[in-house]
Design a protein around this motif. Structure first.
Motif, short mmCIF file in Angstrom:
data_model
loop_
_atom_site.label_atom_id
_atom_site.label_comp_id
_atom_site.label_asym_id
_atom_site.label_seq_id
_atom_site.Cartn_x
_atom_site.Cartn_y
_atom_site.Cartn_z
N ALA A 145 0.74 -0.87 0.00
CA ALA A 145 0.33 0.60 -0.06
C ALA A 145 1.23 0.84 -0.18
N LEU A 146 1.73 0.94 1.08
CA LEU A 146 2.75 2.64 0.78
C LEU A 146 3.26 2.87 -0.46
N PHE A 147 4.40 2.00 -1.15
CA PHE A 147 5.04 1.69 -1.92
C PHE A 147 3.62 2.47 -3.84
N ARG A 148 2.37 1.83 -3.47
CA ARG A 148 1.55 1.85 -4.56
C ARG A 148 0.98 3.30 -4.27
N SER A 149 0.83 3.90 -3.01
CA SER A 149 0.04 5.39 -2.70
C SER A 149 0.68 6.18 -2.66
N THR A 150 2.08 5.72 -2.07
CA THR A 150 3.48 7.03 -1.93
C THR A 150 4.16 7.92 -3.79
N PHE A 151 3.85 6.95 -4.28
CA PHE A 151 4.77 7.12 -5.81
C PHE A 151 3.80 6.99 -6.84
N ASP A 152 3.57 8.54 -7.67
CA ASP A 152 3.29 7.93 -8.51
C ASP A 152 4.41 7.19 -10.16
N ARG A 153 5.51 7.01 -10.00
CA ARG A 153 6.11 6.08 -10.57
C ARG A 153 7.94 6.48 -10.32
N ILE A 154 8.11 5.37 -10.37
CA ILE A 154 9.72 5.02 -9.92
C ILE A 154 10.52 4.88 -11.09
N THR A 155 11.83 5.29 -10.93
CA THR A 155 12.69 4.92 -12.55
C THR A 155 13.95 4.87 -11.69
N VAL A 156 14.46 4.15 -11.98
CA VAL A 156 15.79 3.41 -12.44
C VAL A 156 16.69 4.08 -13.72
N TYR A 157 17.53 4.94 -13.34
CA TYR A 157 19.27 4.72 -14.73
C TYR A 157 19.82 4.45 -14.63
N GLY A 158 20.32 3.41 -14.57
CA GLY A 158 21.01 2.92 -15.02
C GLY A 158 22.10 2.47 -13.10
N ASP A 159 22.84 2.31 -12.61
CA ASP A 159 23.46 1.87 -11.83
C ASP A 159 23.31 2.74 -11.08
N SER A 160 22.91 4.21 -10.51
CA SER A 160 23.38 5.55 -10.25
C SER A 160 22.73 6.30 -9.77
N VAL A 161 21.72 6.39 -10.40
CA VAL A 161 20.50 7.78 -10.18
C VAL A 161 18.94 6.53 -10.24
N ILE A 162 18.24 7.18 -9.27
CA ILE A 162 16.88 7.31 -9.05
C ILE A 162 16.19 7.77 -9.03
N ALA A 163 14.86 7.71 -9.99
CA ALA A 163 13.74 9.16 -9.73
C ALA A 163 12.63 8.97 -9.12
N LEU A 164 11.51 9.59 -8.28
CA LEU A 164 10.59 9.56 -7.72
C LEU A 164 9.50 10.74 -7.96
N THR A 165 8.50 10.45 -8.39
CA THR A 165 7.86 10.76 -8.52
C THR A 165 6.83 10.98 -7.97
N VAL A 166 6.32 11.53 -7.18
CA VAL A 166 5.25 12.22 -6.13
C VAL A 166 4.09 12.42 -7.17
N PRO A 167 2.43 12.21 -5.73
CA PRO A 167 1.44 13.09 -6.61
C PRO A 167 1.41 14.65 -7.34
#
Length: 712
Positions: free
Chosen positions: A246-268
């Protein structure tokens, strides 16, 4: 409680190397993990991760479509009914439907892309302009033995049933390094596992660049994909922990991993302090440690501790069941020379000594078998510490003014229970609980009655008054619920002859809670309600509460900083599934499902600025108060620490901890002065006293970085 959910990754059961009594890991041991991990793919990821991203995306899409259909149906019903308050609910439903549509249009919930796909033109921040944390005088070395008067944990797992224990909160949540931390004095973001971060132009996405040297305690580098593995593990059926899904689904609209070094977290929507708040519950998982993760996870990993990213690790060989758990400093800790961490985690070993008998703990402290005590009981602080060692200055005393958020002690009520579904029963019970007598007689007036569920957050806290103890008011509410006839035993009955009887569950780790509940029961009997006491061990009590098998519970847990996240404790989706069945092992232990409260929580979760957050939190607090699902207990106006004088603290505003945190020991900024220790021990043998010391630390008022200045 950050969120506050006391779950995060704890230490590892790996081959340990002891040098001078200090626990550390080598890169060679990391290779041993890789050799032993036969059930992994070519990337070194556990087999359970194979195909996870695709499965997760399909599952999220199905759930979003189901929620969208249900939301559109509810919107149509509200449009037709036009009842009182439906206009407000319709607007909230419209926003919810629009958000669900947007999320479906955005596509996959988790994306794995090459680094070249990273957006250009981002403005990166490092947070390196904040003041130093800790004290340059701090030295590494020595051992600190802490008194722990909570029950011995039932597991070292970081997630799954039973992991919500006080040890995991203090020894895991306060050791792991997040992607971005929060400066304890200025409350502004500072680097953690990420050495820099950037926020998208629309204010909804945070890009985190991993520090190239970020590593687990065994030396294995932290990779961006490890964060996805953590989602995979915690949401697995084997973990039996639906909170995380429930937490991961509701907290983030999207989770993106770029290669080995970058993470992007998109919230509502944009939020205050987004670089910090977006990643609070977002951690990596060590692939080698979980190489054989399967349906036997709960049993197989019960007493294993995963490699972490912080400065301390659990020493497997020093776990003495029921007695003590030792954390040891990781000598090769990747952050040991970083600006905001170099003066922390100073002691070579921190031994948590579990002693439930207070007199025994005091005697151990007096003998020097304990170095430090965090003391909560007035009778201990005011009476039992009248020791020669204190009067002669060998032991120092500190009182830290608790002008910050403390655990909300009180009676937590299970709204899924047949009797407690009735609001009048809950309100009657609130007036039948004589918390004032508990504070005056048992706590000698040294506690303060709570009003709001979230006190200690400045003007984010809505001033509320706790229900008064009143036999008249209690019986009026009970009568409304149908309990009007007084039985021969003094207990109210309804027309079906059912007695007004409820079970009061509590952790019987000390006589304090037993005495509290005994007073509450005796006073409630005068109001015609019988509270059957249900004393349990902490682990059993915790399991019963989180599985929502209780009626009323004397309970508390830490709140989050820099502001609370009430959504994770009161949201309907964390109480019931789509079929209306109660969901266990979530933070909504109240099993409350209220549309008006949900509306306030939705705004709280998506508030773009401080005024909007304040308004939403005030609405939520008022609704919690009106629903009477929590009967306010008490808070401690001071936190008291007694320690032998060789335990030293920084001469800085962060000498103990952030003023928003509850336990002053959580900062790990103290150190052991070996020279002073020898001096003190020698003076004690020779009978030479020092000046007695009791320092009262009053916290100054400070501006909150979230709050607009008077000039805005």
């Amino acid at each position: 409680m950050i969120v506050f959910r006391w779950l995060s990754i704890l230490g590892a059961l790996l081959l340990a190397v002891f040098t001078g009594g200090v626990f550390y890991f080598s890169l060679r041991e990391s290779a041993v993990w890789n050799e032993a991990a036969g059930n992994v793919d070519e990337r070194g990821m556990p087999a359970v991760f194979d195909g996870f991203v695709e499965r997760w995306n399909r599952s999220v899409e199905r759930e979003l479509r189901r929620e969208l259909a249900a939301g559109e149906q509810q919107r149509e019903l509200l449009t037709v009914s036009r009842g009182e308050g439906d206009g407000c609910r319709l607007a909230e439903r419209e926003r919810s439907v629009e958000r669900l549509r947007r999320r479906l249009e955005e596509g996959d919930h988790i994306r794995v892309l090459p680094l070249e796909k990273m957006p250009s033109g981002l403005e990166w921040h490092t947070g390196m302009e904040e003041p130093e944390i800790g004290d340059p005088r701090a030295v590494k070395g020595g051992q600190v033995r802490l008194w722990i008067n909570t029950p011995f944990p039932g597991t070292l797992r970081a997630f799954g049933p039973g992991s919500e224990n006080f040890f995991n909160y203090s020894a895991i949540d306060n050791v792991w390094i997040p992607l971005v931390g929060l400066h304890p004095e200025t409350f502004r973001p500072i680097p953690g596992l990420a050495d820099r971060w950037a926020v998208s132009a629309d204010g909804r996405t945070v890009f985190y660049h991993l520090d190239p040297e970020a590593a687990y305690s065994d030396g294995r580098p932290v990779r961006a994909e490890d964060f996805l593995l953590n989602i995979c593990l915690r949401t697995s059926d084997a973990a039996r922990d639906p909170f995380w899904t429930a937490l991961f689904r509701s907290t983030f609209d999207r989770i993106t991993v770029y290669g080995d070094s970058v993470i992007a977290l998109t919230v509502p929507s944009p939020r205050p302090l987004l670089p910090y708040m977006a990643c609070v519950d977002f951690h990596p998982a060590h692939p080698g440690f979980y190489h054989d993760f399967n349906a036997l996870f709960l049993e197989r990993y019960q007493w294993k501790a995963a490699p972490n990213t912080g400065g301390y690790m659990v020493v497997p060989g020093k776990i003495r069941q029921g007695e003590r758990i030792t954390l040891a400093r990781v000598k090769s800790w990747w952050a040991k020379d970083r600006k905001y961490y170099r003066y922390s985690c100073n002691a070579d070993q921190v031994e948590h000594v579990f002693v439930n008998l207070e007199n025994k703990a005091i005697e151990m402290f007096r003998r020097g078998d304990l170095d430090m005590m965090n003391i909560r009981k007035p009778e201990i602080w005011e009476g039992k510490l009248e020791l020669p060692e204190v009067h002669r200055g060998y032991i120092d005393k500190y009182s830290l003014e608790a002008g910050y958020a403390c655990p909300p002690y009180g009676l937590y009520l299970n709204c899924s229970d047949g009797m407690l579904r009735n609001t009048d029963i809950r309100k009657g019970l609130a007036h039948a609980v004589n918390m004032g007598m508990v504070i005056d007689s048992l706590f000698r007036g040294n506690m303060r009655r709570l009003g709001s569920y979230m006190e200690g957050y400045g003007d984010l806290t809505l001033p509320l008054k706790a229900p008064e103890y009143s036999k008249k008011k209690a019986m009026e509410y009970f009568a409304r619920a149908g309990f009007r006839e007084m039985g021969e035993d003094g207990i109210l009955k309804n027309e079906r002859g059912e007695r007004l009887c409820l079970e009061l569950t509590f952790a019987d780790s000390s006589h304090v809670m037993t005495n509290v509940c005994s007073i509450i029961r005796q006073e409630a009997l005068k109001c015609g309600v019988d509270l059957k006491l249900d004393p349990l061990t902490y682990s059993v009590c915790s399991r019963k509460v989180f599985e929502k098998r209780y009626q009323a519970a004397l309970w508390a847990w830490p709140l989050d900083t820099p502001f609370p996240r009430l959504y994770e404790t009161f949201a309907s989706e964390l109480a019931y599934d789509g079929r209306g069945n109660s969901v266990g092992n979530t933070n909504n232990i109240f099993a409350v499902a209220d549309a008006e409260l949900d509306a306030a929580l939705d705004v709280e979760r998506e508030a773009p600025d401080y005024p909007a957050l304040k308004e939403a939190l005030h609405r939520a607090q008022k609704r919690i108060h009106d629903l009477c699902i929590w009967i306010p207990g008490w808070r401690e106006p001071y936190t008291h620490i007694a320690c032998w004088r060789w335990i030293r603290w920084p001469e800085s505003p962060t000498r103990f901890c952030s003023p928003r945190l509850y336990n002053p020991l959580e900062s790990h900024l103290y150190w052991v002065d070996d020279k002073m220790k020898k001096e003190t021990q020698d003076a004690r043998r020779r009978g030479i006293p020092f000046e007695e010391r009791h320092e009262v630390i009053r916290l100054k008022d400070r501006d909150d970085p979230l709050r607009p200045s008077s000039g805005e």
